[in-house]
Scaffold this motif. Sequence first.
Motif, PDB file in Angstrom:
ATOM      1  N   UNK A 135       0.793  -1.225   0.000  1.00 34.67           N
ATOM      2  CA  UNK A 135       0.000   0.000   0.000  1.00 34.67           C
ATOM      3  C   UNK A 135       0.826   1.275   0.000  1.00 34.67           C
ATOM      4  N   UNK A 136       2.149   1.154   0.154  1.00 36.13           N
ATOM      5  CA  UNK A 136       3.003   2.347   0.285  1.00 36.13           C
ATOM      6  C   UNK A 136       3.722   2.737  -1.000  1.00 36.13           C
ATOM      7  N   UNK A 137       3.741   1.861  -1.987  1.00 39.72           N
ATOM      8  CA  UNK A 137       4.495   2.145  -3.203  1.00 39.72           C
ATOM      9  C   UNK A 137       3.821   1.499  -4.404  1.00 39.72           C
ATOM     10  N   UNK A 138       4.031   2.095  -5.571  1.00 36.52           N
ATOM     11  CA  UNK A 138       3.548   1.477  -6.805  1.00 36.52           C
ATOM     12  C   UNK A 138       4.697   0.777  -7.534  1.00 36.52           C
ATOM     13  N   UNK A 139       5.846   0.660  -6.874  1.00 36.33           N
ATOM     14  CA  UNK A 139       6.997  -0.010  -7.500  1.00 36.33           C
ATOM     15  C   UNK A 139       6.840  -1.527  -7.547  1.00 36.33           C
ATOM     16  N   UNK A 140       5.915  -2.073  -6.762  1.00 37.02           N
ATOM     17  CA  UNK A 140       5.712  -3.517  -6.722  1.00 37.02           C
ATOM     18  C   UNK A 140       4.546  -3.907  -7.634  1.00 37.02           C
ATOM     19  N   UNK A 141       4.370  -5.195  -7.830  1.00 39.74           N
ATOM     20  CA  UNK A 141       3.328  -5.679  -8.743  1.00 39.74           C
ATOM     21  C   UNK A 141       1.924  -5.565  -8.165  1.00 39.74           C
ATOM     22  N   UNK A 142       1.807  -5.602  -6.846  1.00 39.05           N
ATOM     23  CA  UNK A 142       0.505  -5.721  -6.208  1.00 39.05           C
ATOM     24  C   UNK A 142       0.019  -4.394  -5.628  1.00 39.05           C
ATOM     25  N   UNK A 143      -1.313  -4.257  -5.589  1.00 34.45           N
ATOM     26  CA  UNK A 143      -1.924  -3.202  -4.788  1.00 34.45           C
ATOM     27  C   UNK A 143      -2.196  -3.793  -3.410  1.00 34.45           C
ATOM     28  N   UNK A 144      -2.451  -2.931  -2.446  1.00 33.09           N
ATOM     29  CA  UNK A 144      -2.655  -3.378  -1.060  1.00 33.09           C
ATOM     30  C   UNK A 144      -3.746  -4.442  -0.989  1.00 33.09           C
ATOM     31  N   UNK A 145      -3.396  -5.586  -0.379  1.00 30.78           N
ATOM     32  CA  UNK A 145      -4.363  -6.661  -0.189  1.00 30.78           C
ATOM     33  C   UNK A 145      -4.456  -7.656  -1.337  1.00 30.78           C
TER      34      UNK A 145
END
Length: 181
Positions: free
Chosen positions: A37-47
Amino acid sequence: MRVNQKEFHISDLRYIVRSAIEKDAKNLSEVRIQIDGETENLDREKGESYIDESGFKQIIKNDTESISNLFLVVEVNERIVGFSRCEGNNLKRTSHKVEFGVCVLKEYWGYGIGKNLLKESVFWADSNEIKKITLNVLETNDKAIELYKKYGFEVEGILKKDKILSDGNYYNTVLMGRFNG
């Protein structure tokens, strides 16, 4: 596989990098959601693609038993604030390589945590006859790309318009690899 823990002191922060153990599972599940939930650098959105405590216990067990997997955590005051994984496979044609992934709580950015997780993972790979480490990174994550290049990673390809972010725009994923052979 397990490695010996190492302690780091950066600015006013003391942290430990060590192999994940089963009792970390609950904390890892919670930390992963927060980081997503803190970054858009990863593949996933929070949850998204949620892994619960028992799921992490299984991953830790598998990674500990596998000679081609490494699961590291970073601990500050007995709290996990980041982690990384190197994941290999048992297919003969690709058994020489692992895929690296890393994430750190935003509050702890700037303390060299990601760099030290990468350094420890590269050292582990080089020490265990793993010839190649691969990773994916969002094109806008310049700091990460520069860090990876410092540790011998090269751009191997670009996945065009691979991710759509909250601004509605499409972004490329950079494929990077480091070969030691």
